[in-house]
Structure formats: C-alpha cells, structure tokens
Motif scaffolding. Sequence first.
Motif, PDB file in Angstrom:
ATOM      1  N   THR A  61       0.831  -1.203   0.000  1.00  0.00           N
ATOM      2  CA  THR A  61       0.000   0.000   0.000  1.00  0.00           C
ATOM      3  C   THR A  61       0.864   1.250   0.000  1.00  0.00           C
ATOM      4  OG1 THR A  61      -1.792  -1.141   1.152  1.00  0.00           O
ATOM      5  CG2 THR A  61      -1.794   1.257   1.247  1.00  0.00           C
ATOM      6  N   PHE A  62       1.913   1.255   0.821  1.00  0.00           N
ATOM      7  CA  PHE A  62       2.803   2.415   0.900  1.00  0.00           C
ATOM      8  C   PHE A  62       3.437   2.717  -0.454  1.00  0.00           C
ATOM      9  CE2 PHE A  62       7.083   4.135   1.366  1.00  0.00           C
ATOM     10  CZ  PHE A  62       6.837   5.284   2.102  1.00  0.00           C
ATOM     11  N   LEU A  63       3.928   1.684  -1.135  1.00  0.00           N
ATOM     12  CA  LEU A  63       4.599   1.891  -2.420  1.00  0.00           C
ATOM     13  C   LEU A  63       3.621   2.320  -3.511  1.00  0.00           C
ATOM     14  CD1 LEU A  63       7.119  -1.087  -2.402  1.00  0.00           C
ATOM     15  CD2 LEU A  63       7.670   1.345  -2.243  1.00  0.00           C
ATOM     16  N   ASP A  64       2.431   1.719  -3.524  1.00  0.00           N
ATOM     17  CA  ASP A  64       1.452   2.078  -4.550  1.00  0.00           C
ATOM     18  C   ASP A  64       0.968   3.516  -4.405  1.00  0.00           C
ATOM     19  OD1 ASP A  64       1.568  -0.333  -5.831  1.00  0.00           O
ATOM     20  OD2 ASP A  64      -0.212  -1.177  -4.869  1.00  0.00           O
ATOM     21  N   GLU A  65       1.028   4.026  -3.185  1.00  0.00           N
ATOM     22  CA  GLU A  65       0.522   5.381  -2.928  1.00  0.00           C
ATOM     23  C   GLU A  65       1.626   6.435  -2.871  1.00  0.00           C
ATOM     24  OE1 GLU A  65      -3.281   4.080  -0.111  1.00  0.00           O
ATOM     25  OE2 GLU A  65      -1.455   4.863   0.782  1.00  0.00           O
ATOM     26  N   ALA A  66       2.866   6.012  -2.948  1.00  0.00           N
ATOM     27  CA  ALA A  66       3.984   6.917  -2.686  1.00  0.00           C
ATOM     28  C   ALA A  66       3.991   8.129  -3.618  1.00  0.00           C
ATOM     29  CB  ALA A  66       5.305   6.153  -2.792  1.00  0.00           C
ATOM     30  N   PHE A  67       3.764   7.908  -4.910  1.00  0.00           N
ATOM     31  CA  PHE A  67       3.841   9.019  -5.861  1.00  0.00           C
ATOM     32  C   PHE A  67       2.678   9.988  -5.669  1.00  0.00           C
ATOM     33  CE2 PHE A  67       3.487  10.589 -10.424  1.00  0.00           C
ATOM     34  CZ  PHE A  67       4.534  11.491 -10.287  1.00  0.00           C
ATOM     35  N   SER A  68       1.478   9.470  -5.497  1.00  0.00           N
ATOM     36  CA  SER A  68       0.328  10.365  -5.282  1.00  0.00           C
ATOM     37  C   SER A  68       0.462  11.109  -3.959  1.00  0.00           C
ATOM     38  CB  SER A  68      -0.986   9.576  -5.311  1.00  0.00           C
ATOM     39  OG  SER A  68      -1.062   8.649  -4.251  1.00  0.00           O
ATOM     40  N   ARG A  69       1.119  10.488  -2.976  1.00  0.00           N
ATOM     41  CA  ARG A  69       1.340  11.170  -1.698  1.00  0.00           C
ATOM     42  C   ARG A  69       2.252  12.382  -1.879  1.00  0.00           C
ATOM     43  NH1 ARG A  69       3.337   7.272   0.654  1.00  0.00           N
ATOM     44  NH2 ARG A  69       1.441   6.447   1.606  1.00  0.00           N
ATOM     45  N   GLU A  70       3.318  12.216  -2.670  1.00  0.00           N
ATOM     46  CA  GLU A  70       4.213  13.350  -2.904  1.00  0.00           C
ATOM     47  C   GLU A  70       3.503  14.470  -3.668  1.00  0.00           C
ATOM     48  OE1 GLU A  70       7.193  13.819  -1.554  1.00  0.00           O
ATOM     49  OE2 GLU A  70       6.665  11.972  -0.511  1.00  0.00           O
ATOM     50  N   LEU A  71       2.634  14.102  -4.605  1.00  0.00           N
ATOM     51  CA  LEU A  71       1.889  15.124  -5.342  1.00  0.00           C
ATOM     52  C   LEU A  71       0.915  15.866  -4.429  1.00  0.00           C
ATOM     53  CD1 LEU A  71       1.298  13.111  -8.617  1.00  0.00           C
ATOM     54  CD2 LEU A  71       2.598  15.238  -8.437  1.00  0.00           C
ATOM     55  N   SER A  72       0.338  15.157  -3.457  1.00  0.00           N
ATOM     56  CA  SER A  72      -0.593  15.827  -2.538  1.00  0.00           C
ATOM     57  C   SER A  72       0.106  16.866  -1.681  1.00  0.00           C
ATOM     58  CB  SER A  72      -1.288  14.797  -1.639  1.00  0.00           C
ATOM     59  OG  SER A  72      -0.435  14.334  -0.605  1.00  0.00           O
ATOM     60  N   ARG A  73       1.428  16.728  -1.544  1.00  0.00           N
ATOM     61  CA  ARG A  73       2.164  17.710  -0.745  1.00  0.00           C
ATOM     62  C   ARG A  73       2.280  19.066  -1.448  1.00  0.00           C
ATOM     63  NH1 ARG A  73       4.904  16.625   3.797  1.00  0.00           N
ATOM     64  NH2 ARG A  73       4.891  14.502   4.604  1.00  0.00           N
ATOM     65  N   GLN A  74       1.830  19.165  -2.685  1.00  0.00           N
ATOM     66  CA  GLN A  74       1.682  20.481  -3.286  1.00  0.00           C
ATOM     67  C   GLN A  74       0.663  21.295  -2.495  1.00  0.00           C
ATOM     68  OE1 GLN A  74       3.527  21.814  -6.107  1.00  0.00           O
ATOM     69  NE2 GLN A  74       4.697  20.087  -5.267  1.00  0.00           N
ATOM     70  N   TRP A  75      -0.279  20.597  -1.869  1.00  0.00           N
ATOM     71  CA  TRP A  75      -1.240  21.242  -0.978  1.00  0.00           C
ATOM     72  C   TRP A  75      -0.706  21.283   0.455  1.00  0.00           C
ATOM     73  CZ3 TRP A  75      -2.585  18.898  -5.401  1.00  0.00           C
ATOM     74  CH2 TRP A  75      -3.623  19.448  -6.174  1.00  0.00           C
ATOM     75  N   TRP A  76      -0.310  20.107   0.958  1.00  0.00           N
ATOM     76  CA  TRP A  76       0.021  19.963   2.376  1.00  0.00           C
ATOM     77  C   TRP A  76       1.522  20.055   2.603  1.00  0.00           C
ATOM     78  CZ3 TRP A  76      -4.571  20.990   2.939  1.00  0.00           C
ATOM     79  CH2 TRP A  76      -5.616  20.288   2.339  1.00  0.00           C
ATOM     80  N   GLY A  77       1.958  21.204   3.002  1.00  0.00           N
ATOM     81  CA  GLY A  77       3.377  21.451   3.220  1.00  0.00           C
ATOM     82  C   GLY A  77       3.894  22.547   2.323  1.00  0.00           C
ATOM     83  N   ASN A  78       3.238  22.758   1.173  1.00  0.00           N
ATOM     84  CA  ASN A  78       3.634  23.827   0.258  1.00  0.00           C
ATOM     85  C   ASN A  78       2.576  24.936   0.228  1.00  0.00           C
ATOM     86  OD1 ASN A  78       6.249  23.002  -0.895  1.00  0.00           O
ATOM     87  ND2 ASN A  78       5.121  21.226  -1.603  1.00  0.00           N
ATOM     88  N   THR A  79       1.396  24.624  -0.292  1.00  0.00           N
ATOM     89  CA  THR A  79       0.331  25.639  -0.279  1.00  0.00           C
ATOM     90  C   THR A  79      -0.021  26.031   1.150  1.00  0.00           C
ATOM     91  OG1 THR A  79      -0.599  24.907  -2.381  1.00  0.00           O
ATOM     92  CG2 THR A  79      -2.067  26.107  -0.909  1.00  0.00           C
ATOM     93  N   VAL A  80      -0.187  25.043   2.029  1.00  0.00           N
ATOM     94  CA  VAL A  80      -0.460  25.272   3.453  1.00  0.00           C
ATOM     95  C   VAL A  80       0.637  24.598   4.254  1.00  0.00           C
ATOM     96  CG1 VAL A  80      -2.104  25.033   5.342  1.00  0.00           C
ATOM     97  CG2 VAL A  80      -2.945  25.303   3.001  1.00  0.00           C
ATOM     98  N   GLY A  81       1.381  25.366   5.025  1.00  0.00           N
ATOM     99  CA  GLY A  81       2.495  24.828   5.800  1.00  0.00           C
ATOM    100  C   GLY A  81       2.135  24.638   7.260  1.00  0.00           C
ATOM    101  N   SER A  82       3.097  24.192   8.048  1.00  0.00           N
ATOM    102  CA  SER A  82       2.910  23.937   9.473  1.00  0.00           C
ATOM    103  C   SER A  82       3.779  24.892  10.283  1.00  0.00           C
ATOM    104  CB  SER A  82       3.279  22.491   9.819  1.00  0.00           C
ATOM    105  OG  SER A  82       2.547  21.591   9.022  1.00  0.00           O
ATOM    106  N   VAL A  83       3.254  25.367  11.397  1.00  0.00           N
ATOM    107  CA  VAL A  83       3.973  26.334  12.224  1.00  0.00           C
ATOM    108  C   VAL A  83       5.214  25.711  12.852  1.00  0.00           C
ATOM    109  CG1 VAL A  83       3.845  27.663  14.373  1.00  0.00           C
ATOM    110  CG2 VAL A  83       1.995  27.823  12.706  1.00  0.00           C
ATOM    111  N   SER A  84       5.077  24.487  13.395  1.00  0.00           N
ATOM    112  CA  SER A  84       6.199  23.866  14.098  1.00  0.00           C
ATOM    113  C   SER A  84       6.098  22.350  13.996  1.00  0.00           C
ATOM    114  CB  SER A  84       6.202  24.282  15.574  1.00  0.00           C
ATOM    115  OG  SER A  84       5.160  23.590  16.278  1.00  0.00           O
ATOM    116  N   PHE A  85       7.047  21.658  14.615  1.00  0.00           N
ATOM    117  CA  PHE A  85       7.027  20.194  14.585  1.00  0.00           C
ATOM    118  C   PHE A  85       5.782  19.645  15.275  1.00  0.00           C
ATOM    119  CE2 PHE A  85       9.148  21.159  18.605  1.00  0.00           C
ATOM    120  CZ  PHE A  85       8.576  20.248  19.483  1.00  0.00           C
ATOM    121  N   HIS A  86       5.187  20.428  16.180  1.00  0.00           N
ATOM    122  CA  HIS A  86       3.944  19.998  16.825  1.00  0.00           C
ATOM    123  C   HIS A  86       2.823  19.819  15.809  1.00  0.00           C
ATOM    124  CE1 HIS A  86       5.262  20.242  20.937  1.00  0.00           C
ATOM    125  NE2 HIS A  86       5.650  21.491  20.806  1.00  0.00           N
ATOM    126  N   ASP A  87       2.909  20.547  14.718  1.00  0.00           N
ATOM    127  CA  ASP A  87       1.818  20.584  13.744  1.00  0.00           C
ATOM    128  C   ASP A  87       2.161  19.842  12.451  1.00  0.00           C
ATOM    129  OD1 ASP A  87       0.452  22.617  15.484  1.00  0.00           O
ATOM    130  OD2 ASP A  87       2.213  23.779  14.894  1.00  0.00           O
TER     131      ASP A  87
END
Length: 355
Positions: free
Chosen positions: A86-112
């Motif tokens: 499951t991890f390998l099959d989803e790995a590429f789509s997970r990286e693409l989703s980070r265009q939203w989560w971590g790039n478009t919307v970031g996190s204040v600190s390691f807590h978040d």
Amino acid sequence: GGGRVFMPESVHDILIDTSNSMRVYNDWFGPPAYRHVSVVVGPGTDSLPGLVYAWPFITAGYSSLVAQSMVISGGNSSGPPPRIKTFLDEAFSRELSRQWWGNTVGSVSFHDEWLSSGFANFSTSLYDLAAYMKPDEFRDHWVRAREFLLAPNRFGVRPNDAGPVWMGVLNDTFRTPAAGNLLSRLKGGYIVHMLRSMMWDAKTGDANFRSMMQDYVKQFTNQAVSTEDFKWLVEKHMKPDMDLDGNHRMDWFFGDWVYGTDVPSYRFEYSLAAENGGKRVLTGKLTQSGVSQGFKMLVPVFAEFATKKVRICAVAIRGNATADFKIALPEAPKRVLLNLNHDVLADKEEVKLVK
C-alpha cells in the motif's frame, strides 16, 4: 552490473498518474497555490512548490518493483514485502498531494507536522477510490495504518502509545524509534478520515467535508498554520451532531485524538423485532471500553441490506460506558456492522446478534 537498477514507469504513465492525482486533489481541496507542477525522476524524494522529485521506484509502484526484482535477481527475489504494498502504490500520489500539504499550506512547528504528513496520507486514500475505483485499496490503506499504529514493536510498545500526535518528533525514544513520523503520518491521516466520517451526510455525502477542506486551503494559502488554526476551521464547519459538549467546540475530539493516546474498543449487541408493514425495529447496545472517562466519540452504525450497505445512525458515547438505542429499519438487514469504512481508529470491535 550496469543497468541493474529499478526503472520508473514510462513518461506516459507518469503523466497520467500526475494528471489523475492533481484532478482528484483539486476536486476535494480546491486549487493549490501553484498552477503548474513538474516531475523530476531521479535521486531523492521531495515536493517543492510546483516541483516534485521522485526516485524511480516511487513512480513504479509495487507490482512493477516485484517484476523487476525477479528479472534482476534471475527469479531469486520476490521484491518488496507485501506489507508495504500500500505504501509503495501510494507513494507518488502522496508526494503530489504535498503540493497542498506542506507547500500551499504549511505547518507552524514540529507539533503541527501532522497537518502536512497526516493530510498527505489521508489524501492518498481518496486517490485510491477516485483513480483506481478499488474499495479494497481504500480499505487496505486504513487496515495497514491501524496495524502500524497498534502492533507492538520489538520492545513490546505500540507506536500509538509513545505519546500524543501533537508531540511530533518528541515521540521518538529508544523504545519507540520513528514513532513521531508514524503518528504524524498515519494517526494524523486517521484524524482527518474520522472528521470526514462524522461530517458525512446521507443526502449530501461529503459536501460538508469538501467545503471545509476547500475553505482551509483558501483561508491559509501560503501560510503556516497550527493545530489550533485547523481546530478553529473544523468548528466553523462542524455539524450539530458533532457538538458533543454543547458548546460548538471540538475540544473533545482534539483532546481525544491529537492531544491524547486513548484508542477505544467496541462491543455492539443488537436484536431485531418485527413491526407492522414489514419493518424491523433494531434495538442496539454499544459498549465503549479501554479509554479514560472523559473520552468521547461519535460512532457510526451500518446495516447491510440485500443490495447495499447503509449508515443507519451515529451513536455518541462517553468513557467506558454503554449506550442503548432503538431505530426503525425499512426491512430486515442481513447484518449490522461497525467500522465499515474504518470510521474510528479502534483497537478491537465485536458485533453480536442477540436472538
């Protein structure tokens, strides 16, 4: 020897996977801050604004890696273990989703951090359903997440018990190595999944949840957000039956799942009685256990009829207690179910028909 390395999918397939991922995530979350995305296949894995780096095996997927392993080894290797399929099959789509989560919307600190890695993990479950149209892939996603969180490690400690999601990397100790990442990614994903389940409606489906997630992206584009920022947004969109404290706040949910470590178990007993007109009355008794007295949850109950499975109600329950309820059904169900869609991160669940 030369050339004995894992090869990525063809350019054509990578373009298709990229296009499908972006289409799914645009539909659920609205557009990211970046109108174009480029993919570079090579050493390293990262998602930067408008740019995704991916190792060849990230784009290849599990089945391709198994086939290539057998060829490279002359049939002496079956490739990666099935446990990480499951991890390998989803790995590429997970990286693409980070265009939203971590790039478009970031996190204040390691807590978040869970607002990035957890949201990305949740996003891949949506991709499983939308792109592959395979409910089994969706279920495997949450089954594997639960296993990794609740299976004891070599020290006999479950990663979930290392500490709250909010503690992030501080959950990494000698006895719980890598627990911080597992909790942020997997339990963080479960948290969003549970919110989706609670916001689902028989008439409008996921409309409320989609609206919340699109509002989240719109409100916080190009900003770093905190857990409390996201909590505020959930409270803005919460449905009336989610207000378990009667104060229009979600303190109970975030206290349970983000700032706590409890994982409930459920036992559901039910009986059916005939009613005039062919209807059936379901009498149910739901017991929650293994939690602190202040732990609350809204637990959906499903009935399987001849042609479909339907959510029939959601039961609010607090602490180690039992909730009784009755509900009229249009016909006799084949069976009654809990956690049909892995709606709650539960340690154990048992359903019993009492005759």
